[in-house]
Write a protein that holds these residues in place. Structure first.
Motif, PDB file in Angstrom:
ATOM      1  N   THR A 102       8.841 138.952 -24.987  1.00  0.00           N
ATOM      2  CA  THR A 102       8.811 139.089 -26.447  1.00  0.00           C
ATOM      3  C   THR A 102       8.247 137.835 -27.089  1.00  0.00           C
ATOM      4  O   THR A 102       7.448 137.911 -28.044  1.00  0.00           O
ATOM      5  N   ARG A 103       8.650 136.650 -26.581  1.00  0.00           N
ATOM      6  CA  ARG A 103       8.100 135.396 -27.125  1.00  0.00           C
ATOM      7  C   ARG A 103       6.596 135.309 -26.856  1.00  0.00           C
ATOM      8  O   ARG A 103       5.838 134.835 -27.701  1.00  0.00           O
ATOM      9  N   GLU A 106       4.648 137.258 -29.450  1.00  0.00           N
ATOM     10  CA  GLU A 106       4.926 136.963 -30.854  1.00  0.00           C
ATOM     11  C   GLU A 106       3.617 136.868 -31.644  1.00  0.00           C
ATOM     12  O   GLU A 106       2.685 136.158 -31.257  1.00  0.00           O
TER      13      GLU A 106
END
Length: 456
Positions: A102-103, A106
Motif C-alpha cells: 500500500t505504501r 501511494e
C-alpha cells in the motif's frame, strides 16, 4: 542456371541464400503467395492515441525510491506498472506485507493505471495484498500475474508440490475475480524458456502448455471455461530479431485460438511482451538501445496489448532515472511519432511474414503436443524434457556464430563505465510460501546472455 551457379561460386542454394531463425526455421531469399491466410487482429477496442499499454518495470528495492520511480514513470508517459516483489531485496522491491505494498502504491490511481505483479511463489499472497490496496473498486484493471510455473522453472524447486502452488493460486484468483471482474489472473509465460536459450517454437509451447494448465486449475476452482481463459494473459519475449518477433506474436495468437477452440470457447488472446534479457550486452551498453527499439517495434507491430521494455543498463545493474526515461521514450516515439499502432496487422499480406507465422505456429504446436504427451507442463519440467530441449537449442544458437552488435574481439580501451543505481536494499520479513507436501524439483532453466562468452 549457369549465371546462378557462377554467382553461387560452387555453393548450394541453401548454403548461400537460405538463412535461419535462432530456432532453426529456414528463411528463404524470396517468397511467393502460397495460400497462407494472414492472422489479423481486431482494432475495435484499441485506443488510436494509446494503441498499447506502455508498462514500466519497477525493481528498485528501496520502498520510498520505488514509489518515486512509479509516480515519475506514470507522469512521464507510462500507462501501467509491473512490480517485481522480492523480500530479500536482491531482484525487486523489498515487500513482505500488505501495508508495504500500500505504501509503495501511494499516490497511484489504481482504478486508472493498471498494476501488474511479478511475485513468484509469493504470488497468491501478493495478489490478496493488491486486492486490498485497490479497495474493492470493481473497475480496477489489476493484473495479478500469478505464475508459479515460471518460478518453478527459474529456481529449479518449489517449496511444497508445484501442483499445490497452482491450486493455491487458482483458488485465490477465482475469489478475487468476483471482486475485480476486469482483472487478469494468471500470466502464462514462455519467457523463462526464452532467456535460457529456447527456440521460438519452444517458447511458444511452454506458454501454451502453461496456459492450458492454468485454465484447468481455474475451472477446478469454480470458473467457467470461458472465464478461465479470459483471466489468462500470454507472456512472450521480444528481441532484436524484429521480423521473427512479429511472426512469433502472430503465431502465439494462432496457437491460442486453436487451444481455446478445442476447449469449446472463443476468447481473444491478450499478450504482454517483455524485452529479452539474453540479447543485452555489458560492453558498449549503448548499443542495447538499438536492440530494445527493435524489440519494441516487434511487439507493437505483432499486436501486443502490453509492452515492457527493459533499460540499456539491465545487464550491468539497476537503472538510473536517465535509463528509465530512455526506456519510456523509446515506446513513446514508436507510439506517437512512428504511429505503429494505427494499422491492424501491418504484417498481414506479407508473404514472408505470413509463411513464417504459419511455420512457427506449426512448430510450436508440435512442441506443445510433446509436452502434453509427457503428462503436461509440470511433468515435462520435472522430468527434464523441457530443459533438455532448451539445452539443445541453446547450444545450437551459441554455436551458430551469430555476431552481436557492439561486441567484438577488439575491446574499446577508452570505454567509460555507465552509471547504474546502487541503492542498497534491506531484506524484510515475509510470510512463508511453503505448502504441505514434498518439495518439487526440476532442472532449472538458467538464463544466458548471448554475448557473454565473447565479452569474457
Amino acid at each position: 542456371m549457369a549465371l546462378v551457379e557462377k554467382t553461387l561460386k560452387g555453393e548450394t542454394f541453401d548454403a548461400a541464400l537460405v538463412t535461419r531463425t535462432q530456432g532453426g526455421l529456414p528463411i528463404q531469399p524470396l517468397y511467393v503467395a502460397d495460400g497462407t491466410a494472414p492472422i489479423g487482429r481486431d482494432l475495435s477496442e484499441r485506443d488510436p492515441d494509446r494503441p498499447w499499454d506502455l508498462r514500466t518495470h519497477i525493481v528498485q528495492p528501496d520502498l520510498a525510491k520505488a514509489n518515486a520511480d512509479i509516480l515519475r514513470d506514470l507522469e512521464g508517459g507510462a500507462a501501467s506498472v509491473l512490480i517485481t516483489l522480492d523480500p530479500t531485496a536482491q531482484a525487486g522491491v523489498a515487500i513482505g506485507s500488505p501495508e508495504a505494498l500500500t505504501r509503495l502504491l501511494e499516490g497511484v490511481l489504481i482504478d486508472l493505471a493498471p498494476v501488474a505483479l511479478d511475485a513468484g511463489f509469493l504470488g497468491p499472497k501478493a495478489a490478496d495484498w493488491l486486492g486490498a490496496a485497490a479497495k474493492s473498486a470493481p473497475n480496477a484493471p489489476l493484473a495479478f500475474h500469478l505464475d508459479p510455473l515460471s518460478a518453478f522453472a527459474e529456481t529449479g524447486a518449489s517449496p511444497g508440490p508445484v501442483e499445490s502452488h497452482i491450486i493455491s493460486a487458482a483458488t485465490v484468483a477465482a475469489r478475487l475475480a468476483t471482486t475485480y471482474p476486469k482483472a487478469s489472473l494468471f500470466l502464462a509465460s514462455g519467457q523463462v524458456a526464452h532467456e535460457a536459450g529456447a527456440s521460438e517454437a519452444q517458447e511458444l509451447a511452454v506458454m501454451a502448455a502453461s496456459a492450458l494448465a492454468y485454465a484447468k486449475a481455474l475451472v477446478r476452482a469454480g470458473l467457467s471455461m470461458e472465464d478461465a481463459f479470459k483471466g489468462i494473459v500470454i507472456g512472450l519475449a521480444v528481441d532484436g530479431e524484429y521480423f521473427v518477433g512479429v511472426a512469433k506474436l502472430r503465431a502465439a495468437r494462432a496457437v491460442w485460438d486453436r487451444i481455446t477452440a478445442a476447449c469449446g470457447v472463443s476468447v481473444p488472446a491478450r499478450i504482454e511482451a517483455r524485452s529479452s534479457r539474453r540479447m543485452l550486452t555489458r560492453l558498449d551498453p549503448w548499443t542495447n538501445l538499438l536492440r530494445l527499439t527493435a524489440a519494441g517495434f516487434a511487439a507493437a507491430v505483432g499486436g501486443a496489448q502490453s509492452i515492457v521494455l527493459g533499460t540499456f543498463t539491465d545487464a550491468i545493474g539497476r537503472p538510473t532515472e536517465f535509463a528509465r526515461r530512455q526506456a519510456r521514450n523509446t515506446q513513446l516515439v514508436l507510439m506517437e511519432e512512428a504511429h505503429l499502432g494505427q494499422v491492424a496487422d501491418p504484417a498481414g499480406g506479407a508473404w514472408y511474414l505470413d509463411q513464417l507465422t504459419e511455420a512457427l505456429a506449426k512448430a510450436a504446436w508440435t512442441e506443445f503436443q510433446a509436452i502434453e504427451a509427457a503428462g503436461g507442463i509440470v511433468a515435462a519440467l520435472s522430468s527434464g524434457l523441457i530443459a533438455g530441449k532448451v539445452a539443445e537449442s541453446r547450444e545450437a544458437i551459441l554455436a551458430s556464430g551469430r555476431k552481436v552488435l557492439g561486441v567484438t574481439v577488439f575491446r574499446n580501451p577508452d570505454e567509460k563505465p555507465v552509471e547504474v543505481d546502487t541503492t542498497p536494499g534491506a531484506p524484510v520479513e515475509a510470510p512463508s510460501v511453503r505448502l504441505p507436501g514434498p518439495d518439487g524439483h526440476c532442472p532449472l532453466l538458467t538464463p544466458i546472455r548471448l554475448s557473454a562468452d565473447l565479452e569474457a
